[in-house]
Design a protein around this motif. Structure first.
Motif, mmCIF file in Angstrom:
data_model
loop_
_atom_site.group_PDB
_atom_site.id
_atom_site.type_symbol
_atom_site.label_atom_id
_atom_site.label_comp_id
_atom_site.label_asym_id
_atom_site.label_seq_id
_atom_site.Cartn_x
_atom_site.Cartn_y
_atom_site.Cartn_z
ATOM 1 N N ALA A 177 11.062 -11.962 115.142
ATOM 2 C CA ALA A 177 11.623 -13.014 115.982
ATOM 3 C C ALA A 177 11.299 -12.633 117.573
ATOM 4 C CB ALA A 177 12.971 -13.204 115.678
ATOM 5 N N ALA A 178 11.599 -11.462 117.912
ATOM 6 C CA ALA A 178 11.471 -10.784 119.194
ATOM 7 C C ALA A 178 9.960 -10.937 119.749
ATOM 8 C CB ALA A 178 11.833 -9.629 119.362
ATOM 9 N N GLU A 179 9.054 -11.290 118.673
ATOM 10 C CA GLU A 179 7.684 -11.211 119.299
ATOM 11 C C GLU A 179 7.204 -12.805 119.851
ATOM 12 O OE1 GLU A 179 5.399 -10.395 115.776
ATOM 13 O OE2 GLU A 179 6.297 -8.175 115.636
ATOM 14 N N LYS A 180 7.844 -13.627 119.427
ATOM 15 C CA LYS A 180 7.691 -14.861 119.823
ATOM 16 C C LYS A 180 8.814 -15.596 120.562
ATOM 17 C CE LYS A 180 4.864 -17.264 117.013
ATOM 18 N NZ LYS A 180 4.316 -18.048 115.942
ATOM 19 N N ASP A 181 8.547 -16.687 121.261
ATOM 20 C CA ASP A 181 9.679 -17.588 121.617
ATOM 21 C C ASP A 181 10.049 -18.667 120.740
ATOM 22 O OD1 ASP A 181 9.868 -16.258 124.011
ATOM 23 O OD2 ASP A 181 8.455 -17.533 125.055
ATOM 24 N N ALA A 182 9.279 -19.046 119.613
ATOM 25 C CA ALA A 182 9.543 -20.165 118.566
ATOM 26 C C ALA A 182 10.894 -19.879 117.782
ATOM 27 C CB ALA A 182 8.236 -20.354 117.779
ATOM 28 N N PRO A 183 11.539 -20.441 117.295
ATOM 29 C CA PRO A 183 12.665 -20.174 116.360
ATOM 30 C C PRO A 183 12.039 -19.589 115.048
ATOM 31 C CG PRO A 183 12.802 -22.602 117.081
ATOM 32 C CD PRO A 183 11.466 -22.142 117.695
ATOM 33 N N TYR A 184 12.783 -18.800 114.712
ATOM 34 C CA TYR A 184 12.574 -17.839 113.359
ATOM 35 C C TYR A 184 13.505 -17.918 112.481
ATOM 36 C CZ TYR A 184 11.368 -13.617 110.626
ATOM 37 O OH TYR A 184 10.956 -12.732 109.514
ATOM 38 N N LEU A 185 13.260 -18.075 111.088
ATOM 39 C CA LEU A 185 14.156 -18.489 110.011
ATOM 40 C C LEU A 185 14.159 -17.442 108.838
ATOM 41 C CD1 LEU A 185 16.419 -20.457 109.001
ATOM 42 C CD2 LEU A 185 14.247 -21.247 107.624
ATOM 43 N N LEU A 186 15.015 -16.530 109.160
ATOM 44 C CA LEU A 186 15.591 -15.587 107.752
ATOM 45 C C LEU A 186 16.252 -16.598 106.581
ATOM 46 C CD1 LEU A 186 15.358 -12.789 106.297
ATOM 47 C CD2 LEU A 186 17.566 -12.325 107.695
ATOM 48 N N HIS A 187 15.708 -16.685 105.731
ATOM 49 C CA HIS A 187 16.262 -17.390 104.418
ATOM 50 C C HIS A 187 16.769 -16.550 103.485
ATOM 51 C CE1 HIS A 187 15.619 -19.553 100.523
ATOM 52 N NE2 HIS A 187 16.966 -19.575 100.611
ATOM 53 N N ILE A 188 18.095 -16.427 103.278
ATOM 54 C CA ILE A 188 18.564 -15.542 102.290
ATOM 55 C C ILE A 188 19.084 -16.328 101.234
ATOM 56 C CG2 ILE A 188 20.591 -13.717 102.007
ATOM 57 C CD1 ILE A 188 20.623 -13.403 105.046
ATOM 58 N N ASP A 189 18.293 -16.274 99.956
ATOM 59 C CA ASP A 189 18.588 -16.947 98.592
ATOM 60 C C ASP A 189 19.793 -15.965 98.083
ATOM 61 O OD1 ASP A 189 18.167 -18.979 96.711
ATOM 62 O OD2 ASP A 189 16.880 -17.818 95.892
ATOM 63 N N GLU A 190 20.707 -16.919 97.313
ATOM 64 C CA GLU A 190 21.897 -16.429 96.765
ATOM 65 C C GLU A 190 22.685 -15.490 97.367
ATOM 66 O OE1 GLU A 190 22.483 -17.456 93.688
ATOM 67 O OE2 GLU A 190 20.645 -18.080 92.805
ATOM 68 N N ILE A 191 23.082 -15.834 98.584
ATOM 69 C CA ILE A 191 23.479 -15.023 99.632
ATOM 70 C C ILE A 191 24.978 -14.418 99.040
ATOM 71 C CG2 ILE A 191 24.777 -16.881 100.870
ATOM 72 C CD1 ILE A 191 24.092 -15.393 103.476
ATOM 73 N N ASN A 192 25.739 -14.974 98.225
ATOM 74 C CA ASN A 192 26.798 -14.524 97.696
ATOM 75 C C ASN A 192 26.802 -13.846 96.568
ATOM 76 O OD1 ASN A 192 26.398 -16.857 96.248
ATOM 77 N ND2 ASN A 192 28.323 -17.161 95.773
ATOM 78 N N ARG A 193 25.738 -13.409 96.170
ATOM 79 C CA ARG A 193 25.509 -12.417 94.951
ATOM 80 C C ARG A 193 25.633 -11.092 95.361
ATOM 81 N NH1 ARG A 193 21.384 -12.211 91.290
ATOM 82 N NH2 ARG A 193 22.908 -11.752 89.694
ATOM 83 N N ALA A 194 25.813 -10.849 96.569
ATOM 84 C CA ALA A 194 26.145 -9.300 96.924
ATOM 85 C C ALA A 194 27.522 -9.417 97.936
ATOM 86 C CB ALA A 194 25.015 -8.798 97.590
ATOM 87 N N ASP A 195 27.976 -8.379 97.998
ATOM 88 C CA ASP A 195 28.939 -8.111 99.120
ATOM 89 C C ASP A 195 28.567 -8.359 100.520
ATOM 90 O OD1 ASP A 195 31.411 -7.798 100.397
ATOM 91 O OD2 ASP A 195 32.406 -6.432 99.064
ATOM 92 N N HIS A 244 17.523 -17.421 113.360
ATOM 93 C CA HIS A 244 18.248 -18.258 112.680
ATOM 94 C C HIS A 244 18.160 -17.896 111.249
ATOM 95 C CE1 HIS A 244 17.297 -21.958 115.510
ATOM 96 N NE2 HIS A 244 17.754 -21.034 116.033
ATOM 97 N N VAL A 245 19.588 -18.042 110.679
ATOM 98 C CA VAL A 245 19.821 -17.381 109.313
ATOM 99 C C VAL A 245 20.097 -18.486 108.551
ATOM 100 C CG1 VAL A 245 20.889 -15.630 107.881
ATOM 101 C CG2 VAL A 245 20.269 -15.264 110.091
ATOM 102 N N LEU A 246 19.643 -18.643 107.294
ATOM 103 C CA LEU A 246 19.938 -19.857 106.450
ATOM 104 C C LEU A 246 20.151 -19.249 105.033
ATOM 105 C CD1 LEU A 246 20.459 -22.796 105.620
ATOM 106 C CD2 LEU A 246 18.107 -23.137 105.490
ATOM 107 N N GLY A 247 21.434 -19.212 104.531
ATOM 108 C CA GLY A 247 22.039 -18.865 103.352
ATOM 109 C C GLY A 247 22.031 -19.799 102.385
ATOM 110 N N THR A 248 21.461 -19.522 101.083
ATOM 111 C CA THR A 248 21.731 -20.688 99.960
ATOM 112 C C THR A 248 22.662 -19.966 98.975
ATOM 113 O OG1 THR A 248 19.696 -20.034 98.990
ATOM 114 C CG2 THR A 248 19.591 -21.851 100.367
ATOM 115 N N MET A 249 23.675 -20.771 98.482
ATOM 116 C CA MET A 249 24.776 -20.376 97.594
ATOM 117 C C MET A 249 25.076 -21.169 96.603
ATOM 118 S SD MET A 249 28.479 -18.774 98.907
ATOM 119 C CE MET A 249 29.376 -20.271 99.130
#
Length: 489
Positions: free
Chosen positions: A310-328, A371-376
């Protein structure tokens, strides 16, 4: 409906009983079938308001006596001298019978809460015009003090009947709003008694029902998710299985973020070292040496890698975490939870346990364009529940099943199966089980023959698992009856 609305706005007790008799008579053969008249009786005593008497008119269950306290569900109007009548649903002071099965069903309260939300949103203009009790059977719970203060014109009503009121609408000068509110409440009451509006009123009734049902299972689209990501940065998209959460997240990544980001998936074995970073074995050759052995070196995890990209560019970067609640997530984040604050007065940084190299080395911050988008999946009860500290740092959106999607992409069998199952969950599931209703992806086959196979081989096993795990124990027989219908297809 017009005579009843006129009565509600009349601000007079003159000929109270006669006018109520005329207004009630107008409903049958006009909006509801004539046989629906047998499901209610009018109680509208002639009285003057004073410190002990509170005038009212109630549509009560016909099994009640002609006078004295009555029981069960009733539609009631309470007149006052300086404004329109207060309108609502009330439990008679005699108790829940003969409507205990209606009043105790989760769906009855759920629908009324949705109606109240819709009325406040549609007609409130920033003020509260409707209220519904979470559990109508709790006659030990009074009307909230905030409502008493805000609706002071009806203080005598609250003083006398506050504990048995369970759904209320406070009319304004907008008679169309009153008409919509009364129609929603009466349609629901008569539906509970087995009567639907006449054919010429079906479209109007369906429109009102669709409007308040949208509050029960609100629609969430990509624009809402992206807007929330831009505002809050850290978002979790939650919902029942089969509603397309992961699919929506991937579309957002590929479309709105132009692919600038990545998708990862959590599982019970995910650790702090996987997500933040830790020591990992490095072969001597990989390290530029000639040795044959291994040594351990710092290896960045998914979050550090995402932050670096993300730090390499000014554009929004999205980290998508699938099944975010399957881990603690609390353990996985560790001290990095401090970084997950959408609005920071100054840049937040944490010390890392090792030097992970450029660009952060031993001190990590999250770029503002990350930006971080989790799916649960809200149905998975075997996995970790997000703790309060984590929930405070993420904004949550729910993705519910959509009938419109099923009607567009599925066949008639699929549409019927979806409606019937959705009705079972809405009517009988407690709040914690409503999130288990299977999503629309289980009902998208267009071919009738394939639809029957899919329902038996995909949907039925899911419902079997719900039964085996006790997730739907409160309405298991309804689910079993539905599954027997599936087997008959």
């Amino acid at each position: 409906m017009a005579p009843l609305v006129d009565l509600i706005h009349s601000e007079t007790l003159e000929s109270w009983k006669a006018r109520n008799e005329a207004a009630l008579a107008e409903l049958f053969g006009r909006r509801y079938p004539k046989k629906a008249k047998d499901s209610v009786a009018l109680r509208a005593p002639e009285m003057k308001g004073n410190d002990t008497n509170v005038p009212y008119a109630a549509y009560i269950h016909p099994s009640n006596a002609d006078s004295g306290a009555y029981g069960g569900m009733s539609f009631v109007t309470f007149p006052v001298e300086d404004g329109p009548c207060l309108v609502g649903l009330v439990i008679g002071t005699q108790g829940l019978a003969p409507d205990e099965s209606i009043l105790g069903r989760p769906g009855h309260a759920r629908k009324l809460n949705a109606i109240a939300k819709w009325l406040n949103h549609e007609f409130g203009s920033g003020s509260q015009v409707a209220w519904a009790k979470q559990d109508p059977t709790r006659v030990d719970i009074d009307v909230p003090e905030s409502l008493r203060q805000g609706w002071s014109s009806y203080s005598r009503v609250f003083g006398r009947y506050g504990r048995v009121l369970y759904a209320l609408y406070k009319p304004s000068s907008d008679r169309q709003a009153t008409t919509s509110a009364v129609a929603a409440l009466l349609d629901l009451m008569f539906e509970e008694r087995g009567h639907s509006p006449l054919k010429e009123f079906e479209a109007e009734s369906d429109g009102i029902q669709s409007a308040w049902f949208s509050q029960l299972m609100p629609k969430t689209d990509e624009n809402q998710v992206v807007d929330l990501l831009n505002h809050r940065r850290f978002v979790v998209l939650q919902g029942p299985p089969g509603t397309g959460k992961t699919r929506m997240a991937r579309r957002i990544l590929e479309g709105r973020y132009a692919g600038f980001g990545r998708s990862i998936q959590f599982h019970p074995g995910t650790t702090y070292e996987n997500f933040i970073g830790g020591l990992a074995p490095v072969h001597g050759v990989e390290d530029g040496g000639a040795g044959l052995g291994f040594r351990f070196a710092p290896k960045p995890g998914f979050l550090i890698e995402a932050a670096a990209q993300a730090a390499e560019k000014d554009a929004p970067y999205l980290l998508h975490i699938d099944e975010i609640n399957r881990a603690d997530l609390g353990k996985i984040l560790g001290e990095a939870i401090y970084l997950f604050e959408s609005k920071q007065e100054s840049r937040r940084e944490i010390d890392l346990p090792y030097d992970f190299g450029a660009p952060f080395h031993g001190r990590l911050h999250l770029p503002e364009n990350l930006h971080v988008l989790g799916t649960m999946n809200s149905s998975d009860r075997s996995i970790a529940i997000l703790d309060v500290a984590v929930r405070r740092r993420f904004a949550f959106l729910s993705l519910w099943p959509s009938l419109a999607v099923v009607e567009e992409h599925g066949c008639k069998t699929m549409s019927d199966a979806f409606k019937d199952l959705l009705s079972i969950f809405v009517e009988h599931a407690p709040d914690e089980a409503l999130a288990l209703v299977p999503g629309h992806s289980y009902f998208l086959d267009k071919d009738e023959a394939q639809a029957r196979v899919s329902l038996r081989t995909s949907l039925a096993p899911l419902l079997d698992e719900y039964l085996a795990q006790g997730y739907v124990s409160g309405f298991a027989e309804s689910i079993r009856g539905y599954m027997q219908w599936l087997e008959s297809l």
